[in-house]
Design a protein around this motif. Sequence first.
Motif, PDB file in Angstrom:
ATOM      1  N   GLU A 236      44.643  51.051  38.966  1.00 47.00           N
ATOM      2  CA  GLU A 236      44.527  50.635  37.565  1.00 47.00           C
ATOM      3  C   GLU A 236      45.560  51.385  36.735  1.00 47.00           C
ATOM      4  O   GLU A 236      45.669  52.608  36.825  1.00 47.00           O
ATOM      5  N   GLY A 237      46.321  50.628  35.926  1.00 49.28           N
ATOM      6  CA  GLY A 237      47.440  51.221  35.204  1.00 49.28           C
ATOM      7  C   GLY A 237      47.366  51.103  33.703  1.00 49.28           C
ATOM      8  O   GLY A 237      48.392  51.064  33.035  1.00 49.28           O
ATOM      9  N   GLY A 238      46.161  51.007  33.134  1.00 52.89           N
ATOM     10  CA  GLY A 238      46.035  50.932  31.684  1.00 52.89           C
ATOM     11  C   GLY A 238      45.661  49.538  31.208  1.00 52.89           C
ATOM     12  O   GLY A 238      45.669  48.567  31.966  1.00 52.89           O
ATOM     13  N   ILE A 239      45.319  49.425  29.949  1.00 57.48           N
ATOM     14  CA  ILE A 239      44.833  48.166  29.370  1.00 57.48           C
ATOM     15  C   ILE A 239      45.921  47.099  29.431  1.00 57.48           C
ATOM     16  O   ILE A 239      47.069  47.331  29.048  1.00 57.48           O
ATOM     17  N   ALA A 240      45.540  45.922  29.940  1.00 58.84           N
ATOM     18  CA  ALA A 240      46.487  44.816  30.081  1.00 58.84           C
ATOM     19  C   ALA A 240      46.792  44.189  28.722  1.00 58.84           C
ATOM     20  O   ALA A 240      45.917  44.090  27.861  1.00 58.84           O
ATOM     21  N   ASP A 241      48.027  43.781  28.534  1.00 57.30           N
ATOM     22  CA  ASP A 241      48.439  43.097  27.306  1.00 57.30           C
ATOM     23  C   ASP A 241      47.839  41.694  27.289  1.00 57.30           C
ATOM     24  O   ASP A 241      48.163  40.860  28.137  1.00 57.30           O
ATOM     25  N   PRO A 242      46.914  41.404  26.352  1.00 61.56           N
ATOM     26  CA  PRO A 242      46.272  40.084  26.326  1.00 61.56           C
ATOM     27  C   PRO A 242      47.233  38.949  26.004  1.00 61.56           C
ATOM     28  O   PRO A 242      46.912  37.778  26.228  1.00 61.56           O
ATOM     29  N   GLY A 243      48.406  39.282  25.489  1.00 61.97           N
ATOM     30  CA  GLY A 243      49.370  38.240  25.132  1.00 61.97           C
ATOM     31  C   GLY A 243      50.248  37.789  26.284  1.00 61.97           C
ATOM     32  O   GLY A 243      51.056  36.871  26.120  1.00 61.97           O
ATOM     33  N   ILE A 244      50.103  38.429  27.457  1.00 69.23           N
ATOM     34  CA  ILE A 244      50.931  38.073  28.613  1.00 69.23           C
ATOM     35  C   ILE A 244      50.043  37.483  29.702  1.00 69.23           C
ATOM     36  O   ILE A 244      49.106  38.139  30.169  1.00 69.23           O
ATOM     37  N   THR A 245      50.301  36.251  30.104  1.00 75.75           N
ATOM     38  CA  THR A 245      49.533  35.627  31.178  1.00 75.75           C
ATOM     39  C   THR A 245      50.200  35.882  32.521  1.00 75.75           C
ATOM     40  O   THR A 245      51.399  36.140  32.598  1.00 75.75           O
ATOM     41  N   GLY A 246      49.387  35.817  33.562  1.00 77.56           N
ATOM     42  CA  GLY A 246      49.917  35.959  34.918  1.00 77.56           C
ATOM     43  C   GLY A 246      50.090  37.380  35.390  1.00 77.56           C
ATOM     44  O   GLY A 246      50.677  37.610  36.455  1.00 77.56           O
ATOM     45  N   LEU A 247      49.573  38.363  34.623  1.00 85.42           N
ATOM     46  CA  LEU A 247      49.660  39.749  35.062  1.00 85.42           C
ATOM     47  C   LEU A 247      48.705  40.008  36.218  1.00 85.42           C
ATOM     48  O   LEU A 247      47.620  39.419  36.283  1.00 85.42           O
ATOM     49  N   SER A 248      49.079  40.905  37.106  1.00 87.82           N
ATOM     50  CA  SER A 248      48.130  41.407  38.098  1.00 87.82           C
ATOM     51  C   SER A 248      47.190  42.362  37.376  1.00 87.82           C
ATOM     52  O   SER A 248      47.628  43.356  36.778  1.00 87.82           O
ATOM     53  N   ARG A 249      45.899  42.058  37.412  1.00 83.73           N
ATOM     54  CA  ARG A 249      44.951  42.892  36.684  1.00 83.73           C
ATOM     55  C   ARG A 249      43.536  42.693  37.212  1.00 83.73           C
ATOM     56  O   ARG A 249      43.249  41.736  37.941  1.00 83.73           O
ATOM     57  N   ILE A 250      42.652  43.605  36.824  1.00 82.58           N
ATOM     58  CA  ILE A 250      41.235  43.538  37.147  1.00 82.58           C
ATOM     59  C   ILE A 250      40.447  43.549  35.852  1.00 82.58           C
ATOM     60  O   ILE A 250      40.789  44.268  34.915  1.00 82.58           O
ATOM     61  N   GLY A 251      39.398  42.710  35.768  1.00 87.28           N
ATOM     62  CA  GLY A 251      38.553  42.660  34.583  1.00 87.28           C
ATOM     63  C   GLY A 251      39.039  41.671  33.542  1.00 87.28           C
ATOM     64  O   GLY A 251      40.092  41.047  33.664  1.00 87.28           O
ATOM     65  N   GLY A 252      38.235  41.519  32.476  1.00 88.59           N
ATOM     66  CA  GLY A 252      38.553  40.567  31.414  1.00 88.59           C
ATOM     67  C   GLY A 252      38.213  39.153  31.824  1.00 88.59           C
ATOM     68  O   GLY A 252      37.256  38.889  32.557  1.00 88.59           O
ATOM     69  N   GLY A 253      39.016  38.196  31.335  1.00 86.77           N
ATOM     70  CA  GLY A 253      38.854  36.793  31.688  1.00 86.77           C
ATOM     71  C   GLY A 253      40.076  36.297  32.433  1.00 86.77           C
ATOM     72  O   GLY A 253      41.144  36.924  32.387  1.00 86.77           O
ATOM     73  N   PRO A 254      39.990  35.156  33.121  1.00 88.77           N
ATOM     74  CA  PRO A 254      41.090  34.699  33.968  1.00 88.77           C
ATOM     75  C   PRO A 254      42.182  33.953  33.200  1.00 88.77           C
ATOM     76  O   PRO A 254      41.948  33.409  32.120  1.00 88.77           O
ATOM     77  N   ASP A 255      43.368  33.949  33.785  1.00 93.07           N
ATOM     78  CA  ASP A 255      44.443  33.050  33.355  1.00 93.07           C
ATOM     79  C   ASP A 255      44.427  31.862  34.313  1.00 93.07           C
ATOM     80  O   ASP A 255      44.679  32.021  35.514  1.00 93.07           O
TER      81      ASP A 255
END
Length: 522
Positions: A236-255
Amino acid sequence: MKPVETPEFSIEANPMFENVSVFAGSIRLRPHPETTFSPQMSVWATEREKRKTPEKWLSECLKRDGAKVVERRAVSFAGMTGEMSKVKDRLEDWETREKRAWYRQRAILASPDGSTWFHATAMASAPDLAQIEADFTRMLASLRIKIEGEAAVDAKAEAEAEKAAVLERLKHGMEHMADALDRESSEEQRGEKAAGEFATPDDIEKRFNAAVGEAGLKDKRDALRLIVLPTVAMIEGGIADPGITGLSRIGGGPDLPAGTDWPSNDNGFHLNFLAQINLADLPDRPETLPESGLISFFIGTDYTDGRVLYAPGGTDLVAHGLAADAAEIAISASQMIVWDSDLGRFVPNGQTVDGLSVTVNDAGRMTFHRDGTPVSVFASEYEFSCSAQTLRFARTLSAPFGLPGIGSNPKAYADIGIENPSDFAIAMSEQFKIGSGPNHQMFGISGVREMPAIQKMAAHHAAKSGWTDIATPDDWFILIKLASGGEADFSFSDHGDLIFMANRKDVAQADFSRVYAFVESG
């Protein structure tokens, strides 16, 4: 026994609990020195919850906990009535990997005037259980209410204000400290990231050799190298930018691809979103996966009902947010349904909870409304994370953990004469551990069981599902392992790992529709 006071109530504590803290109308008792398996007790006061009885509140807590309920009964202490429960779970020491049966007692009592609820918990491992149960009962019997009604509410508000002020000061201090640490360690972090994401084969071998040496197994080095598997760790590398789709991430909602609905089950419930991986981010590919595209992971009411969606590279993606009250709605909806064994699905039980209503179409799919407006209901009230965390990747190796003794030592170790592989497994974990949070992973092996054992599980699931063309074990591999904890703060079963397995025949064709999911847990 020694008295412990708060503005609202007092108790008597056994001298064995040398570590006593009083904070904002709550009391916590622990022995000293503290260990992972030290018994502990807590008592605190809250305002009563509207539209709930203590019994209903306790039922909801037990359902959320998911542990085995071994006792539940009505109780009366200090002129107050309520309920007490005891559940059996397991607790693991994350450093030694030792696991023990862990019992948790919970009591909830209502003050005579109904304005205040008193909560109490006691936790202990099996060897301490009898003593802690007796002491818990004595402590509850010693409980004395000092104020009631409006005075209790005012005292609680004052205590909460004091607590908020203390936490704000702590937060302010921690932010200053974090800023300083960030400045001091930026170069070190960049070096660690480069060493992890772009580790050379030589670096991998050096770490492996170090693990073998730490375990005292240099004479088994070559044989152990054949047991371990290439793996990609995800940190885990910090809070994902909600304005960018297609990021590799865990949690939140899907793109999701434009025009694609959030996946749901046969009852119409949304599957809970877990993570998404942009395949172009992978630093290594031990398995043949598409070079690009997004794979997204979902789970439902049963940990075996996992689903993976694949969007090819270049797909137009649309961000789907997770409502802040999604978990609360799921809890309320779960109280409005019951399993119908004849129909093989959930059906409404006729109840209305928290203003929700439900309709069912001819196919058995349910739709929930509040004030005439449809609301999204998720298949599980547990697997939510509103904290979307970016994921970065690192090349690593992994091995089955293994424990000494018949049935717990994987055959791969036994075949090369290692009766207790735990030292090697711990050394491997330490050598390839990155950062302080959980290391999620793709590929490799995870847990006590070796690869052939979980491949057989996946093949059995395929056969039951009618996937006869992929019902042999050899072509199954770990696609992803998501660990509990971290900033995403998922908790799978009793804080285990959720594993998705895929078949090589399928993924070679960019087909992720047939997967097997299970929880690896103590």
